[in-house]
Design a protein around this motif. Sequence first.
Motif, short mmCIF file in Angstrom:
data_model
loop_
_atom_site.label_atom_id
_atom_site.label_comp_id
_atom_site.label_asym_id
_atom_site.label_seq_id
_atom_site.Cartn_x
_atom_site.Cartn_y
_atom_site.Cartn_z
N GLU A 130 2.40 3.03 -2.47
CA GLU A 130 2.84 2.52 -3.77
C GLU A 130 3.87 3.47 -4.39
O GLU A 130 3.66 4.69 -4.43
N TYR A 131 4.97 2.90 -4.88
CA TYR A 131 5.97 3.63 -5.65
C TYR A 131 5.78 3.25 -7.12
O TYR A 131 5.81 2.05 -7.46
N ARG A 132 5.58 4.24 -8.00
CA ARG A 132 5.38 3.97 -9.42
C ARG A 132 6.48 4.61 -10.26
O ARG A 132 6.55 5.84 -10.38
N ASN A 133 7.36 3.79 -10.78
CA ASN A 133 8.43 4.27 -11.68
C ASN A 133 9.15 5.50 -11.11
O ASN A 133 9.36 6.50 -11.81
N VAL A 134 9.52 5.43 -9.86
CA VAL A 134 10.12 6.58 -9.17
C VAL A 134 11.54 6.80 -9.65
O VAL A 134 12.35 5.87 -9.73
N SER A 167 9.68 0.64 -8.59
CA SER A 167 8.24 0.41 -8.41
C SER A 167 8.02 -0.71 -7.41
O SER A 167 8.69 -1.75 -7.48
N SER A 222 4.74 -2.01 -4.21
CA SER A 222 3.55 -1.68 -3.44
C SER A 222 3.64 -2.33 -2.07
O SER A 222 4.12 -3.46 -1.94
N GLY A 260 7.99 9.92 -11.92
CA GLY A 260 7.13 8.91 -11.32
C GLY A 260 6.29 9.47 -10.19
O GLY A 260 6.16 10.69 -10.03
N GLN A 261 5.72 8.57 -9.37
CA GLN A 261 4.82 8.97 -8.30
C GLN A 261 5.01 8.08 -7.08
O GLN A 261 5.42 6.92 -7.20
N ILE A 262 4.69 8.65 -5.92
CA ILE A 262 4.53 7.86 -4.70
C ILE A 262 3.11 8.12 -4.21
O ILE A 262 2.70 9.28 -4.07
N LEU A 263 2.37 7.05 -3.99
CA LEU A 263 0.95 7.15 -3.63
C LEU A 263 0.71 6.61 -2.23
O LEU A 263 1.32 5.61 -1.82
N ASP A 299 -1.44 10.83 -4.71
CA ASP A 299 -0.05 11.28 -4.84
C ASP A 299 0.32 12.07 -3.58
O ASP A 299 -0.40 12.99 -3.17
#
Length: 607
Positions: free
Chosen positions: A371-375, A389, A391, A424-427, A432
Amino acid sequence: MKIFFRLLAFAKPYSRYVPSYAILALLAVVFGLLNFTLLIPLLNVLFDTAPAKQPVEPTFALNIDYFKQLFDYWFYSIRFEYGAKGALQFVCGIILVSVFLANLFKYLSQRVMTDMRTAVVRNVRHALFEKMTQLDIDFFNKRRKGDLLSSLSSDVIEIESSIVSSVQVVFREPLMLVGYVVLLFMMSVELTLFTMLVLPVSGFVIATISKKLRRDAKRGQALLGNILSAMEETISGNRIVKGFNAEAYVQEKFDKENNMYRKVLKSVFNKKELASPVSEFLGVTVVAGILLYGGQLVLENRSDLSASEFLTYIILYSQILVPAKNISNAFTSIQRGIASGERVLGIIDHPIEIKEKQNAIPVPEFNESVEYRNVEFNYGDDKVLDGVSFSLDKGKIIALVGPSGSGKSTIVDLLPRFYDVVGGQILIDGKDIRDVKLQDLRSHMGIVTQESILFNDTIFNNIAFNKTDATEEEVIAAAKVANAHEFIMETPNGYQTMIGDRGSRLSGGQRQRLNIARAILKNPAILILDEATSALDTESEKLVQEALTNLMRNRTSIVIAHRLSTIQHADEILVLQKGKVVERGTHDQLLLTSGLYAKLTQMQLVQ
């Protein structure tokens, strides 16, 4: 000298070298000095000077005077018993033994130093290469290959030839120098103090030369990096050079750098060679002064030295010039090595940006999703990704499309942490990626890029890259899935055929199929395809696309495609523009929107 001692630290543990070298060097110095002290009795025999009566054997004492008196006792006993010829033979025999032992210990100490020299060079090169494998991709984007190759080759060689080879001089010659000075003081304090007057002048001259030498050496190594870069670029781009009739153009650029390097190198050699004659001239000046001043004292009977002792003093002082000259040469050579050492240590000390946390979370398996979140991501001041963002569930395929510079490759480079997000984050499975073990993260990924990265090795070793336990059956099976087995069997030695530098003996399609076979053998949970077919002709693309389809089957995949026809079956397509996701959906859904994706598809159909 901080860099000098840091480079010597690569010889640790010192216990392997220092004790044995110290003992052997000390013995070499002692016997070397003994050679010259034997000149006094030798000259006494020639000048026919002897005591009126035979000396008495001295009482034992642990000091220099005892051994001097003991030698005199033996020498004059032989002279009284066998005459001047017998004494002459005795002294010559002792000198021969002393010279032999001095050179034997010098040679043995040299062997110890050679062991240390080679260890330092090996360890420096190991540390340098190891650091290069650990540094992040951004480091290499900002450096020229020529500079890095120059550090691995010429800088390390310069360290060996300038610094490490000077170690024996730095540690042995001062011992010789101190030994000579002690003997000179024992013979005549007055004359020795007179000789010390020239040392500050000599030291100042050598220091001035060395400072300029170091500056020129740093510039020279930088210019050598330019030369290697020009050579590497010309070799790599030889097709373009020839295609544009640019041989004269690249030759002119190369000659410009080459001539600048020659000019600096000439200055370095001139300064290096200047140190030796300057120190020798100053030394001989002092010898002339001693002859003039000391000779008058002897002639006027105002000196404690006899004629034979004064001649020995002159000969002994002249020997100071040898270690002094060697130290002078070593000091100037070290400056060149320090310039190279600064470049090498600059790489070794360069901070690693992509680091694994101390208590990183192990991820032995990939089970759920990425998942990419607001990267967000920047290259310098330029924003490349802005709030991206999405998934990707396990077993699904997501495709990234968009014009050049829209951020597609940056998105996939962030997943294996070639770079780190700035926002942001990459999960991965809800964790993370900056918190998980880096090796675990990358072990789940297989990467096939537009550029076929192969090594100058056999086909087998390229497919089995970093999988040392791969069997022949496994490699052949991977090659068959990648549509590579048939062309491999047509090569001269099959899977043991050497493919040349970067696979130069293969076609573009063949190279790419080997890349795919390598990814198939790794059997990654997550597959990253970055325009893997964009550089191929139609026939090669068909074979490679079949191989990619086999590779992606039931595998989590992120695909960047130039030809949109290859991603029609993706579970989701993201359309990027200026670092933002402007459209998303399946192929059919996006065609109905009449947006950017539909326009790009229509343009390719027209073409």
